[in-house]
Design an enzyme around this catalytic site. Structure first.
Site, short mmCIF file in Angstrom:
data_model
loop_
_atom_site.label_atom_id
_atom_site.label_comp_id
_atom_site.label_asym_id
_atom_site.label_seq_id
_atom_site.Cartn_x
_atom_site.Cartn_y
_atom_site.Cartn_z
N ARG A 224 0.85 -1.18 0.00
CA ARG A 224 0.00 0.00 0.00
C ARG A 224 0.89 1.24 0.00
O ARG A 224 1.97 1.25 0.61
CB ARG A 224 -0.89 0.03 1.25
N HIS A 272 -0.58 0.53 -9.94
CA HIS A 272 -1.28 -0.40 -9.04
C HIS A 272 -1.80 -1.61 -9.81
O HIS A 272 -3.01 -1.93 -9.75
CB HIS A 272 -2.43 0.30 -8.29
#
Lengths: 309, 309
Positions: A224, A272
């Site tokens: 993250r 991502h």
């Protein structure tokens, strides 16, 4: 049995259709405000309003491995939050990390730049023994990544909250062994869950502990964005303490167009995509878990709400 | 026992010193014209004059895996030509091939180009099942590469001259099964020895057999430049039959500055570095083989001069 589907940033329809096919005994619908009370929900980053309205939910099935977005919500204490176990993600993570690691270790960036100029270049090969890889987080994804890296004969260290033993890895655990883990590793791969105790863990203090000496440490972040203290990274790269970073996740996503990470010569940015949720495998897995829960059987991947993963 | 060292394009001194340390019972010297007759030679692409002068050699130890340069020479029939078994090369090959394969499969070139423009891009992920990898040559290097690729869950086919069975691979053998092997593979990895029957094997006819359909086949050549019919490649790329190629070896090396491969957008060129000979490991291996041969024991890696590897 009623199942509701509430996905942000993801097309909902194919999930509804897939779940209907996989669970013909259930009624499956996309959530909207005022929808009937469901027994289970399949979600990605749902709004608080969803949780507040759906007071009867027994299971909350996350369509990813990281549940940090869910745990920001105020959840009723009896609900069971379930994350995906793997569902095709671990092999993608292993691919992504091995590609970034090999690219850095073998200096393929350099060779490709030379080739664009038509130059037959040569550099002294680096020693594998100098490139110990430290994997933070030894869950399903971390362990798979560590095994893939070990296959290429890099020394591999692993670090986890509670002690683990994984064949072929030198394992470290807990805060007490964190510095020893860092200083034994040159390439750091982050696969931790995002919790209050891991937020900002990739900061100047910790990244400076990485195995010193030429050519500096290397960071691969596939967990993250909030694990990284973003402001600390570029000074570490510019001073040479870090040789580079491959980042797939960011504090703000999409990464804003004017963010300095995009064009820094030592940073590789990807959007991502290190491991995408594979819809078919995920639907099959969630359907199996819903059925098991309904039968009162144990279900893998139930999140410990206090621990945060 | 006298050992002579004759290496072209390689610094001889460290090999002489290393062999002296590893074989203190032997006299080790660099070869020069008129040097005394040696019992064994450690060589890389020696000239014919070397072979003609050194008439007493029992063993000819090649410091690489491919012996094609040696087999061009007129060799006395009793000499035993010995190649390196692995000596740190197979892990490098596995790295190189997995990097090229993952880079192509995951479209990291595309994502990096988008990132240079500050764009958060998205493409539909490709299906692993559509990217069967065909490994040509199932020796020490080929088998290791095939196993590394299989770990990333790609379907893997193997092709060798004589039938082989390797766990996790669909194996094909001989000319009769070559077309079936090619049409079952999308990404072709060449690790064959260069012999009269494999020269030019990567030609338009064979490369056109690769698994059809979007996005075309992909070639990774890490064996010898002469395996590829170089003139055939660019038309196959330009027509879309092949989506790209990663080439580490060329008909003429260094690849001439004006060669069209350097700048073709679908070709990645590296300067014959996919697997470098690791000097220390190689010296230890050659020393062990010389001792075994002297004791009359069997030695691994003896080349069948008729077969060519």
């Amino acid at each position: 049995m009623l199942i509701t589907v509430c996905l942000s940033q993801t097309r909902t329809e194919p999930w509804v259709e897939g779940l209907r096919a996989a669970l013909p005994e259930a009624d499956v619908d996309a959530w909207e405000p005022g929808a009937p009370q469901a027994d289970h929900a399949v979600v990605w980053a749902p709004p608080q309003a969803f949780i507040d309205e759906q007071a009867n939910l027994r299971g909350l099935f996350n369509i990813g491995a990281g549940v940090d977005a869910l745990l920001k919500l105020a959840l009723p204490p009896a609900i069971r939050v379930v994350r995906l176990d793997d569902a095709g993600m671990s092999v993608q993570m292993a691919e992504y990390v091995c590609h970034a690691l090999i690219r850095h270790f073998r200096e393929f960036d350099f060779y490709e730049a030379e080739a664009r100029e038509g130059r037959w270049a040569f550099r002294k090969p680096r020693e594998r023994e100098d490139f110990a890889v430290g994997v933070m987080g030894l869950g399903v994804l971390g362990e798979r990544v560590a095994r893939a890296v070990a296959q290429f004969e890099f020394p591999v260290n692993g670090w986890s909250r509670s002690p683990r033993a994984v064949e072929g890895l030198r394992c470290y655990a807990g805060e007490d062994e964190f510095d020893a883990f860092l200083s034994a590793s040159r390439v750091l791969v982050n696969l931790l869950p995002l919790t209050e105790s891991t937020r900002g863990i990739l900061d100047r203090r910790n990244l400076s502990q990485l195995n010193r000496g030429e050519p500096g440490g290397y960071l691969i972040n596939v967990a993250r964005g909030a694990h990284l203290a973003e402001a600390d990274l570029i000074p570490l790269l510019d001073s040479g303490q870090l040789a580079g970073a491959t980042l797939d996740v960011f504090e703000v996503e999409p990464l804003p167009p004017d963010h300095p990470f995009w064009r820094h010569p030592k940073i590789t940015v990807t959007p991502h995509g290190s491991a995408r949720t594979m819809r078919e495998a995920s639907i099959a897995q969630i359907a199996g878990k819903i059925r098991a829960m309904e039968r009162g059987e144990p279900v893998a991947g139930v999140v410990d709400l206090l621990r945060g993963y």
